[in-house]
Every structure is written in structure tokens, then in C-alpha cells.
Design a protein around this motif. Structure first.
Motif, mmCIF file in Angstrom:
data_model
loop_
_atom_site.group_PDB
_atom_site.id
_atom_site.type_symbol
_atom_site.label_atom_id
_atom_site.label_comp_id
_atom_site.label_asym_id
_atom_site.label_seq_id
_atom_site.Cartn_x
_atom_site.Cartn_y
_atom_site.Cartn_z
ATOM 1 N N LEU A 5 37.016 54.801 48.931
ATOM 2 C CA LEU A 5 36.937 54.039 47.833
ATOM 3 C C LEU A 5 38.359 53.248 47.822
ATOM 4 C CD1 LEU A 5 35.197 52.621 45.666
ATOM 5 C CD2 LEU A 5 35.980 54.502 44.080
ATOM 6 N N VAL A 6 39.277 53.958 47.723
ATOM 7 C CA VAL A 6 40.720 53.249 47.604
ATOM 8 C C VAL A 6 40.949 52.316 48.709
ATOM 9 C CG1 VAL A 6 43.126 53.646 47.461
ATOM 10 C CG2 VAL A 6 41.448 55.116 46.144
ATOM 11 N N TRP A 8 38.628 50.987 50.704
ATOM 12 C CA TRP A 8 37.745 49.885 50.736
ATOM 13 C C TRP A 8 38.253 48.664 49.626
ATOM 14 C CZ3 TRP A 8 34.532 47.939 53.980
ATOM 15 C CH2 TRP A 8 33.598 48.867 54.778
ATOM 16 N N ILE A 9 38.683 49.021 48.650
ATOM 17 C CA ILE A 9 39.318 48.321 47.572
ATOM 18 C C ILE A 9 40.590 47.596 48.085
ATOM 19 C CG2 ILE A 9 40.653 48.257 45.335
ATOM 20 C CD1 ILE A 9 38.587 50.445 44.380
ATOM 21 N N VAL A 10 41.452 48.243 48.834
ATOM 22 C CA VAL A 10 42.612 47.561 49.304
ATOM 23 C C VAL A 10 42.332 46.656 50.462
ATOM 24 C CG1 VAL A 10 44.831 48.303 50.708
ATOM 25 C CG2 VAL A 10 44.197 49.589 48.688
ATOM 26 N N TRP A 11 41.286 47.010 51.279
ATOM 27 C CA TRP A 11 40.798 46.145 52.320
ATOM 28 C C TRP A 11 40.301 44.839 51.814
ATOM 29 C CZ3 TRP A 11 35.996 44.109 53.441
ATOM 30 C CH2 TRP A 11 36.133 43.533 54.699
ATOM 31 N N ALA A 12 39.306 45.160 50.555
ATOM 32 C CA ALA A 12 38.829 43.932 50.084
ATOM 33 C C ALA A 12 39.977 42.770 49.392
ATOM 34 C CB ALA A 12 37.932 44.328 48.891
ATOM 35 N N VAL A 13 40.864 43.560 48.772
ATOM 36 C CA VAL A 13 41.914 42.635 48.226
ATOM 37 C C VAL A 13 42.821 41.966 49.177
ATOM 38 C CG1 VAL A 13 44.124 42.917 47.050
ATOM 39 C CG2 VAL A 13 42.365 43.962 46.031
ATOM 40 N N VAL A 14 43.153 42.730 50.258
ATOM 41 C CA VAL A 14 44.006 41.967 51.452
ATOM 42 C C VAL A 14 43.140 41.068 52.161
ATOM 43 C CG1 VAL A 14 44.914 42.862 53.694
ATOM 44 C CG2 VAL A 14 45.476 44.202 51.668
ATOM 45 N N THR A 15 41.768 41.211 52.378
ATOM 46 C CA THR A 15 41.144 40.399 52.975
ATOM 47 C C THR A 15 40.781 38.982 52.127
ATOM 48 O OG1 THR A 15 39.956 42.091 54.126
ATOM 49 C CG2 THR A 15 38.902 39.729 54.068
ATOM 50 N N ALA A 16 40.611 39.430 50.777
ATOM 51 C CA ALA A 16 40.681 38.007 49.847
ATOM 52 C C ALA A 16 42.024 37.248 49.670
ATOM 53 C CB ALA A 16 40.395 38.510 48.512
ATOM 54 N N LEU A 17 42.845 37.932 50.180
ATOM 55 C CA LEU A 17 44.362 37.072 50.121
ATOM 56 C C LEU A 17 44.558 36.489 51.173
ATOM 57 C CD1 LEU A 17 46.880 39.626 48.668
ATOM 58 C CD2 LEU A 17 46.007 37.734 47.476
ATOM 59 N N LEU A 18 44.094 37.051 52.294
ATOM 60 C CA LEU A 18 43.791 36.455 53.792
ATOM 61 C C LEU A 18 43.099 35.076 53.520
ATOM 62 C CD1 LEU A 18 44.511 35.821 56.927
ATOM 63 C CD2 LEU A 18 42.737 37.757 57.144
ATOM 64 N N LEU A 19 41.864 35.167 53.280
ATOM 65 C CA LEU A 19 40.976 33.980 53.234
ATOM 66 C C LEU A 19 41.402 33.161 51.991
ATOM 67 C CD1 LEU A 19 37.465 36.174 52.721
ATOM 68 C CD2 LEU A 19 38.573 34.617 54.995
ATOM 69 N N ALA A 20 42.335 33.423 51.152
ATOM 70 C CA ALA A 20 42.711 32.327 50.279
ATOM 71 C C ALA A 20 43.905 31.613 50.826
ATOM 72 C CB ALA A 20 43.359 32.832 48.740
ATOM 73 N N LEU A 21 44.722 32.511 51.723
ATOM 74 C CA LEU A 21 45.876 31.767 52.333
ATOM 75 C C LEU A 21 45.295 30.668 53.669
ATOM 76 C CD1 LEU A 21 48.502 34.739 53.015
ATOM 77 C CD2 LEU A 21 48.682 32.439 51.629
ATOM 78 N N LEU A 22 44.173 31.148 54.183
ATOM 79 C CA LEU A 22 43.773 30.431 55.261
ATOM 80 C C LEU A 22 42.918 29.073 54.713
ATOM 81 C CD1 LEU A 22 41.984 32.984 57.481
ATOM 82 C CD2 LEU A 22 44.011 31.583 57.866
ATOM 83 N N ALA A 23 42.126 29.390 53.159
ATOM 84 C CA ALA A 23 41.955 28.122 52.651
ATOM 85 C C ALA A 23 42.882 27.062 52.276
ATOM 86 C CB ALA A 23 40.893 28.474 51.448
ATOM 87 N N TYR A 24 43.920 27.458 51.973
ATOM 88 C CA TYR A 24 44.957 26.667 51.332
ATOM 89 C C TYR A 24 45.748 26.126 52.583
ATOM 90 C CZ TYR A 24 49.757 25.414 49.704
ATOM 91 O OH TYR A 24 50.805 24.834 49.324
ATOM 92 N N ARG A 25 45.676 26.755 53.603
ATOM 93 C CA ARG A 25 46.284 26.066 54.808
ATOM 94 C C ARG A 25 45.322 25.001 55.318
ATOM 95 N NH1 ARG A 25 47.490 29.669 60.125
ATOM 96 N NH2 ARG A 25 45.029 29.507 60.286
#
Length: 90
Positions: A5-6, A8-25
Motif C-alpha cells: 500500500l505504501v 502504491w501510494i508513493v508510486w501514485a504521488v511520484v507519477t502525478a508529479l511527473l505528469l504535472a511536470l510534463l504538462a507544465y513543460r
């Protein structure tokens, strides 16, 4: 909480940050020109393009770090599931 569970939560947070950075770029490079015809009157366009490139270069290391972290976490999660499946067959 279990370790999965930990992870999966860490993976979701890191992936969300990656997607946010890609959207910003993506929003930054939307206004970047492929080709500029510079004349003395177009100096402000060159400055705008240089600013866009500078911003993209500033976030590039973070994109690479988040991509690497996402890959490592994904491989770890898959590895744990494979290890669990193999250990159940024994």
C-alpha cells in the motif's frame, strides 16, 4: 499499513508529479517556435524564446529524476508481485 500500500501510494504521488511536470513543460513549449527569422526588430522574440528554453532546461533534471523514480518504483512493485507468485507455486 502494508508495504504494498505504501509503495502504491508513493508510486501514485511520484507519477502525478511527473505528469504535472510534463504538462507544465508542454504548456511552456507550446509557444516555442521551430524556426526564427531574426532581424534587428525581432530582438524581443529571441529573448522570449531564450526564456522558454531556460525554463525548460531548469525543469529537465526534475523530469528525469521523476521518470527514473517512477521506473524504479514500477519495477519494484512488479518484482514483488512476481516474487509472491513464484513463492506461492513452491
Amino acid at each position: 499499513m502494508s508495504i504494498m500500500l505504501v509503495l502504491w501510494i508513493v508510486w501514485a504521488v511520484v507519477t502525478a508529479l511527473l505528469l504535472a511536470l510534463l504538462a507544465y513543460r508542454g504548456t511552456l513549449t507550446r509557444y516555442e517556435e521551430d524556426q526564427l527569422f531574426l532581424d534587428p526588430a525581432g530582438g524581443h522574440q529571441q529573448q522570449e524564446q531564450a526564456l522558454i528554453v531556460q525554463k525548460c532546461n531548469r525543469i529537465q533534471p526534475f523530469v528525469r529524476i521523476m521518470t527514473g523514480a517512477t521506473c524504479v518504483l514500477s519495477a519494484t512493485i512488479i518484482g514483488i508481485y512476481v516474487w509472491d507468485a513464484i513463492s506461492q507455486f513452491k
